[in-house]
Design a protein around this motif. Structure first.
Motif, PDB file in Angstrom:
ATOM      1  N   ASP A 155       0.789  -1.230   0.000  1.00  7.46           N
ATOM      2  CA  ASP A 155       0.000   0.000   0.000  1.00  7.46           C
ATOM      3  C   ASP A 155       0.824   1.284   0.000  1.00  7.46           C
ATOM      4  OD1 ASP A 155      -2.243  -1.577   0.049  1.00  7.46           O
ATOM      5  OD2 ASP A 155      -2.620  -1.309   2.203  1.00  7.46           O
ATOM      6  N   THR A 156       2.059   1.218   0.478  1.00  8.37           N
ATOM      7  CA  THR A 156       2.907   2.407   0.558  1.00  8.37           C
ATOM      8  C   THR A 156       3.742   2.488  -0.717  1.00  8.37           C
ATOM      9  OG1 THR A 156       3.008   2.102   2.954  1.00  8.37           O
ATOM     10  CG2 THR A 156       4.597   3.640   1.973  1.00  8.37           C
ATOM     11  N   PRO A 157       3.441   3.451  -1.589  1.00  7.09           N
ATOM     12  CA  PRO A 157       4.124   3.489  -2.893  1.00  7.09           C
ATOM     13  C   PRO A 157       5.646   3.470  -2.801  1.00  7.09           C
ATOM     14  CG  PRO A 157       2.293   5.040  -2.856  1.00  7.09           C
ATOM     15  CD  PRO A 157       2.448   4.518  -1.453  1.00  7.09           C
ATOM     16  N   GLU A 158       6.206   4.159  -1.810  1.00  6.77           N
ATOM     17  CA  GLU A 158       7.657   4.210  -1.690  1.00  6.77           C
ATOM     18  C   GLU A 158       8.231   2.824  -1.367  1.00  6.77           C
ATOM     19  OE1 GLU A 158       5.806   8.122  -0.565  1.00  6.77           O
ATOM     20  OE2 GLU A 158       5.437   6.041  -0.030  1.00  6.77           O
ATOM     21  N   LEU A 159       7.570   2.104  -0.472  1.00  5.85           N
ATOM     22  CA  LEU A 159       8.050   0.768  -0.108  1.00  5.85           C
ATOM     23  C   LEU A 159       7.816  -0.224  -1.246  1.00  5.85           C
ATOM     24  CD1 LEU A 159       6.816   0.645   3.598  1.00  5.85           C
ATOM     25  CD2 LEU A 159       9.131   1.125   2.762  1.00  5.85           C
ATOM     26  N   ARG A 160       6.656  -0.096  -1.874  1.00  2.02           N
ATOM     27  CA  ARG A 160       6.351  -0.984  -3.003  1.00  2.02           C
ATOM     28  C   ARG A 160       7.363  -0.774  -4.136  1.00  2.02           C
ATOM     29  NH1 ARG A 160       0.942  -3.151  -4.827  1.00  2.02           N
ATOM     30  NH2 ARG A 160       1.529  -4.309  -6.663  1.00  2.02           N
ATOM     31  N   ALA A 161       7.670   0.480  -4.442  1.00  2.00           N
ATOM     32  CA  ALA A 161       8.628   0.765  -5.514  1.00  2.00           C
ATOM     33  C   ALA A 161       9.997   0.176  -5.184  1.00  2.00           C
ATOM     34  CB  ALA A 161       8.734   2.266  -5.750  1.00  2.00           C
ATOM     35  N   HIS A 162      10.391   0.279  -3.923  1.00  2.00           N
ATOM     36  CA  HIS A 162      11.683  -0.277  -3.511  1.00  2.00           C
ATOM     37  C   HIS A 162      11.724  -1.787  -3.762  1.00  2.00           C
ATOM     38  CE1 HIS A 162      15.096  -1.418  -1.074  1.00  2.00           C
ATOM     39  NE2 HIS A 162      14.303  -2.199  -0.374  1.00  2.00           N
ATOM     40  N   LEU A 163      10.670  -2.493  -3.362  1.00  2.00           N
ATOM     41  CA  LEU A 163      10.645  -3.946  -3.550  1.00  2.00           C
ATOM     42  C   LEU A 163      10.441  -4.331  -5.010  1.00  2.00           C
ATOM     43  CD1 LEU A 163       8.595  -5.000  -0.404  1.00  2.00           C
ATOM     44  CD2 LEU A 163      11.028  -5.410  -0.824  1.00  2.00           C
ATOM     45  N   ASP A 164       9.490  -3.690  -5.659  1.00  2.00           N
ATOM     46  CA  ASP A 164       9.170  -4.069  -7.037  1.00  2.00           C
ATOM     47  C   ASP A 164      10.261  -3.671  -8.026  1.00  2.00           C
ATOM     48  OD1 ASP A 164       6.872  -5.244  -6.114  1.00  2.00           O
ATOM     49  OD2 ASP A 164       5.509  -3.744  -6.929  1.00  2.00           O
ATOM     50  N   ALA A 165      11.155  -2.775  -7.623  1.00  2.00           N
ATOM     51  CA  ALA A 165      12.291  -2.455  -8.493  1.00  2.00           C
ATOM     52  C   ALA A 165      13.214  -3.665  -8.620  1.00  2.00           C
ATOM     53  CB  ALA A 165      13.069  -1.260  -7.935  1.00  2.00           C
ATOM     54  N   GLN A 166      13.200  -4.517  -7.606  1.00  2.00           N
ATOM     55  CA  GLN A 166      14.042  -5.709  -7.627  1.00  2.00           C
ATOM     56  C   GLN A 166      13.414  -6.813  -8.468  1.00  2.00           C
ATOM     57  OE1 GLN A 166      15.296  -6.568  -3.481  1.00  2.00           O
ATOM     58  NE2 GLN A 166      14.245  -4.636  -3.107  1.00  2.00           N
ATOM     59  N   ARG A 167      12.086  -6.890  -8.397  1.00  2.00           N
ATOM     60  CA  ARG A 167      11.334  -7.858  -9.193  1.00  2.00           C
ATOM     61  C   ARG A 167       9.868  -7.445  -9.132  1.00  2.00           C
ATOM     62  NH1 ARG A 167      11.693 -13.710 -10.660  1.00  2.00           N
ATOM     63  NH2 ARG A 167       9.549 -14.321 -11.109  1.00  2.00           N
ATOM     64  N   PRO A 168       9.229  -7.320 -10.270  1.00  2.00           N
ATOM     65  CA  PRO A 168       7.810  -6.971 -10.250  1.00  2.00           C
ATOM     66  C   PRO A 168       7.024  -7.936  -9.354  1.00  2.00           C
ATOM     67  CG  PRO A 168       8.659  -6.859 -12.479  1.00  2.00           C
ATOM     68  CD  PRO A 168       9.749  -7.466 -11.625  1.00  2.00           C
ATOM     69  N   ARG A 169       6.143  -7.375  -8.560  1.00  2.00           N
ATOM     70  CA  ARG A 169       5.256  -8.099  -7.648  1.00  2.00           C
ATOM     71  C   ARG A 169       5.972  -8.665  -6.420  1.00  2.00           C
ATOM     72  NH1 ARG A 169       0.135  -9.321  -9.301  1.00  2.00           N
ATOM     73  NH2 ARG A 169       0.222 -11.328  -8.239  1.00  2.00           N
ATOM     74  N   LEU A 170       7.224  -8.252  -6.181  1.00  2.00           N
ATOM     75  CA  LEU A 170       7.906  -8.700  -4.970  1.00  2.00           C
ATOM     76  C   LEU A 170       7.177  -8.193  -3.730  1.00  2.00           C
ATOM     77  CD1 LEU A 170      10.178 -10.195  -3.531  1.00  2.00           C
ATOM     78  CD2 LEU A 170      11.599  -8.130  -3.795  1.00  2.00           C
ATOM     79  N   ALA A 171       6.647  -6.977  -3.778  1.00  2.16           N
ATOM     80  CA  ALA A 171       5.914  -6.443  -2.623  1.00  2.16           C
ATOM     81  C   ALA A 171       4.729  -7.342  -2.281  1.00  2.16           C
ATOM     82  CB  ALA A 171       5.452  -5.015  -2.900  1.00  2.16           C
ATOM     83  N   GLU A 172       4.021  -7.800  -3.292  1.00  2.00           N
ATOM     84  CA  GLU A 172       2.880  -8.686  -3.045  1.00  2.00           C
ATOM     85  C   GLU A 172       3.341 -10.033  -2.484  1.00  2.00           C
ATOM     86  OE1 GLU A 172       0.807  -8.704  -6.761  1.00  2.00           O
ATOM     87  OE2 GLU A 172       0.165  -6.626  -6.519  1.00  2.00           O
ATOM     88  N   TYR A 173       4.452 -10.524  -2.972  1.00  2.00           N
ATOM     89  CA  TYR A 173       5.012 -11.785  -2.467  1.00  2.00           C
ATOM     90  C   TYR A 173       5.365 -11.649  -0.989  1.00  2.00           C
ATOM     91  CZ  TYR A 173       8.075 -15.914  -2.309  1.00  2.00           C
ATOM     92  OH  TYR A 173       8.656 -17.126  -2.003  1.00  2.00           O
TER      93      TYR A 173
END
Length: 187
Positions: A155-173
């Motif tokens: 839900d937090t765009p900054e945290l999601r961007a940090h994780l998803d920059a490594q691999r798409p959908r990593l934040a959801e994982y």
């Protein structure tokens, strides 16, 4: 005249913080752009480059608290009060060690998602055992709040961007793994 006044000193400190923040964001922009280029080219990025521009320190906690309060309201303040109380005597080295620990956990989760390991798999839960122990140094998570933290990574765009920059959908994982962990191992 403001020369030498507390207001001027505060403005100077704020100006320096803004310059530092701009530099940090520039590094993050570069990291994300580089990650995109690597993914589009089918190559992998050295692990140390995945986290360039992401720093954990008192200022990060202050920014995260402001974001959380803006988005979720004052109900989140007690969590940040506990974190601030537990870290008030931390040195720069303590923050760096905590950041390194979090980075290692993220790298291990990234490797698991790349190997198509399900978020509820025991190998993921084993990594999250370490994450839960690490989180418990800052605050007192329980089943609900640990799962909510996982949701915050989405839900937090900054945290999601940090994780998803490594691999798409990593934040959801990560969210799904934390929810599975909370359900399986926390009461």
């Amino acid at each position: 005249m403001l020369c030498g006044s507390p207001e001027l000193d505060a403005l100077r400190r704020h100006h320096q913080w803004l310059l530092d923040e701009r530099d940090r964001l520039d590094r993050l922009v570069h990291t994300v752009a580089h990650t995109i280029a690597q993914l589009e080219g089918g190559t992998t990025m050295p692990a140390e480059e995945l986290f360039d521009g992401f720093n954990f320190n008192r200022e990060t906690l202050t920014r995260l608290e402001a974001i959380a309060v803006e988005r979720a309201g004052d109900d989140v303040r007690p969590y940040f009060d506990e974190i601030k109380q537990r870290t008030e005597n931390w040195s720069v080295q303590d923050y760096q060690a905590a950041q390194q620990e979090a980075t290692d956990i993220e790298r291990r989760l990234l490797a698991l998602v790349q190997d198509d390991v399900a978020a509820g798999d025991p190998r993921v839960l084993a990594v999250l055992d370490e994450d839960f122990a690490s989180q418990s140094r800052f605050w007192t998570p329980n089943r609900d709040t640990y799962a909510q933290l996982g949701q915050a990574f989405v839900d937090t765009p900054e945290l999601r961007a940090h994780l998803d920059a490594q691999r798409p959908r990593l934040a959801e994982y990560v969210r799904d793994g934390m929810a599975a962990y909370a359900q399986a191992r926390l009461s």
